[in-house]
Design a protein around this motif. Structure first.
Motif, PDB file in Angstrom:
ATOM      1  N   GLY A 114     -61.338 -73.681-103.667  1.00 30.47           N
ATOM      2  CA  GLY A 114     -61.578 -73.366-104.339  1.00 30.47           C
ATOM      3  C   GLY A 114     -60.253 -71.750-104.365  1.00 30.47           C
ATOM      4  O   GLY A 114     -60.182 -71.747-103.222  1.00 30.47           O
ATOM      5  N   THR A 116     -61.196 -68.696-103.881  1.00 26.31           N
ATOM      6  CA  THR A 116     -62.155 -67.835-103.312  1.00 26.31           C
ATOM      7  C   THR A 116     -61.325 -68.503-101.941  1.00 26.31           C
ATOM      8  O   THR A 116     -61.341 -66.795-100.815  1.00 26.31           O
ATOM      9  N   ILE A 119     -58.263 -66.633-101.260  1.00 24.78           N
ATOM     10  CA  ILE A 119     -58.256 -64.631-101.074  1.00 24.78           C
ATOM     11  C   ILE A 119     -58.217 -64.648 -99.139  1.00 24.78           C
ATOM     12  O   ILE A 119     -58.569 -63.717 -98.942  1.00 24.78           O
ATOM     13  N   PHE A 140     -62.157 -57.186-108.541  1.00 23.92           N
ATOM     14  CA  PHE A 140     -62.746 -58.300-107.982  1.00 23.92           C
ATOM     15  C   PHE A 140     -63.096 -57.562-106.424  1.00 23.92           C
ATOM     16  O   PHE A 140     -63.014 -57.916-105.842  1.00 23.92           O
ATOM     17  N   ASP A 218     -53.180 -63.099-107.993  1.00 24.02           N
ATOM     18  CA  ASP A 218     -54.742 -63.965-107.651  1.00 24.02           C
ATOM     19  C   ASP A 218     -54.459 -64.622-109.368  1.00 24.02           C
ATOM     20  O   ASP A 218     -53.967 -63.537-110.789  1.00 24.02           O
ATOM     21  N   VAL A 220     -55.926 -67.312-111.019  1.00 24.24           N
ATOM     22  CA  VAL A 220     -57.396 -67.644-111.218  1.00 24.24           C
ATOM     23  C   VAL A 220     -57.683 -68.083-112.632  1.00 24.24           C
ATOM     24  O   VAL A 220     -57.794 -69.433-112.703  1.00 24.24           O
ATOM     25  N   TYR A 221     -56.688 -67.282-113.906  1.00 24.03           N
ATOM     26  CA  TYR A 221     -57.127 -67.797-115.192  1.00 24.03           C
ATOM     27  C   TYR A 221     -55.924 -67.885-115.515  1.00 24.03           C
ATOM     28  O   TYR A 221     -55.535 -67.278-116.741  1.00 24.03           O
ATOM     29  N   SER A 248     -56.519 -72.167-108.712  1.00 28.83           N
ATOM     30  CA  SER A 248     -57.394 -73.270-108.028  1.00 28.83           C
ATOM     31  C   SER A 248     -57.399 -73.590-110.117  1.00 28.83           C
ATOM     32  O   SER A 248     -56.801 -73.466-110.834  1.00 28.83           O
TER      33      SER A 248
END
Ligand SMILES: Cc1ncc(COP(=O)(O)O)c(C=O)c1O
Length: 417
Positions: A114, A116, A119, A140, A218, A220-221, A248
């Motif tokens: 992921g 995660t 990071i 976040f 980041d 991720v979206y 991801s």
């Protein structure tokens, strides 16, 4: 020694329980513990960004078939290389290169558990003694938890609500010093639902260059942008300052449980290699676990074969849900939304406590809301903004309306007379 038991010398690391208390999951657990078991209504989960349980957000059959085929092929029952298997890295390089002015190579791509773990990887790599990193506020909280655990100092720059939650670049310059190594942006934004323009991202890169730091973006979206501002990957500006892209399949494909993410270097000038960052990164991955090989095996098919209809459907649902959310928020006098969400899965709203009786802060608001209305909303304190709330609109629209209706009823019950 008492009762024959030896004096055990081992202890748990208290730092770890402290770190988990400041994560979104940690705070959500507190709220869930406060739910009233006697309330017969279904709980409305407006606190987290995982809509996978709602039928309208079910992932594409293309992705499901890719995983089944990967398992059935029996080709992916093995351990993979620590950076990930080549076909998956190549597919991710090609997928991301579609939106870049240069072509990524599979060697720029590292697979992670992921976003995660991506990071965790980069913060661990950067945590040299004395170093500091600049994080967005609101942000976040996993970044804070991870940085603190690695003894990497965190400093916070503001996101500006009256400017579409853009980065306060002057604030970034004021915070940075000789020991600053990187700044983090999240685009599309969690928790703000912002989508940054090309021009703003370029300014971010220029600021990073001026300060001699890298940009950790980041995404991720990534691609979950549903209004006029299109999603532009930060990697477009990789030749201005080195960019590390974290992403991801969790959000765009709505499969966060599949745990397939990436950490990609957008650095056409090779600075990350020259400064030893790449070598440390490989070192980190060599001593970490990697995503299941069959999920890696499914990645080329997932990325290449998912059709636009699926992406458009998800974008439409998110846009409609964001509109419902924004509209219903206008009917609740004690919360104000400075910006209509443009992307991602969340919106930030400001809580006006002076309109409420007997509620002292955002955490108390959320604890009481959970108990009285079975609605879970994240207190702003969890994302660095006291007396704000983060609400997700990424749930089935009828549940969203129900949840916001209950927040209105909660307000009416607690409104100052
Ligand atoms: C901003 C941000 N980064 C990273 C993550 C973690 O992503 P993943 O589920 O792929 O590990 C999340 C999850 O909600 C997130 O919101």
């Amino acid at each position: 020694m008492e009762n024959g038991a030896p004096a055990w010398k081992f202890r748990g690391d208290e730092g770890l329980s402290a770190a988990s208390a400041i994560t979104v999951r940690g705070i959500l657990q507190q709220l869930i513990a406060n739910l009233d078991a006697g309330d017969g209504r279904v709980v409305v989960p407006l606190g987290h960004g995982d809509p996978s349980a709602f039928p309208c957000f079910r992932t594409t059959p293309v992705a499901e078939d890719a995983v089944v085929d990967a398992v059935r092929s029996a080709k992916f029952n093995c351990y993979g290389p620590t950076v990930g298997i080549l076909p998956a890295r190549r597919a991710i390089a090609d997928y991301l290169s579609r939106d870049l002015p240069y072509k990524l190579s599979p060697d720029d791509v590292n697979l992670t558990l992921g976003c995660t773990q991506a990071i965790e990887a980069i913060l661990t790599v950067l945590a040299r003694p004395g170093a500091n990193i600049l994080l967005p506020r609101p942000g976040f909280p996993y970044y804070d938890a991870r940085a603190k655990h690695s003894h990497l100092e965190t400093r916070y720059f503001d996101l500006l609500p009256d400017k579409g939650w853009e980065v306060d670049l002057k604030g970034v310059e004021d915070l940075a010093d000789e020991s600053t190594v990187a700044m983090v942006i999240i685009n599309p934004g969690n928790p703000c639902g912002s989508v940054y323009s090309y021009q703003h991202l370029k300014k971010v890169a220029e600021t990073a260059r001026k300060l001699g730091i890298m940009v950790i973006t980041d995404e991720v979206y990534g691609h979950l942008a549903f209004r006029d501002t299109p999603f532009v990957p930060m990697g477009v500006f990789g030749s201005i300052a080195p960019v590390l892209t974290l992403g991801s399949i969790s959000k765009r494909w709505i499969v966060p449980g599949w745990r397939l993410g990436w950490l990609v270097t957008n650095d056409p000038n090779g600075f990350l290699k020259d400064t030893g960052v790449l070598k440390s990164l490989k070192g980190f991955l060599d001593i970490s676990s990697d995503p299941p090989t069959f999920i890696q095996g499914a990645v080329p098919h997932i990325l290449e074969k998912t059709n636009d209809d699926f992406f458009s459907k998800i974008i439409c649902i998110l846009r409609e849900a964001a509109d419902i959310c924004y509209g219903k928020i206008q009917e609740i006098p004690c919360i104000v939304c400075p910006n209509k969400p443009e992307g991602g899965m969340f919106v930030m709203v400001k809580l006006n406590l002076s309109m409420l009786d007997g509620i002292k802060d955002d955490l108390e608001f959320c604890l009481k809301l959970a108990k009285e209305e079975s609605v879970i909303v994240l207190p702003g304190i969890a994302v660095g903004m006291e007396n704000w709330l983060r609400i997700t609109f990424a749930i089935e629209p009828s549940s969203l309306e129900d949840g916001l209706g209950r927040i209105k009823a909660f307000y009416e019950r607690h409104a100052k007379k």
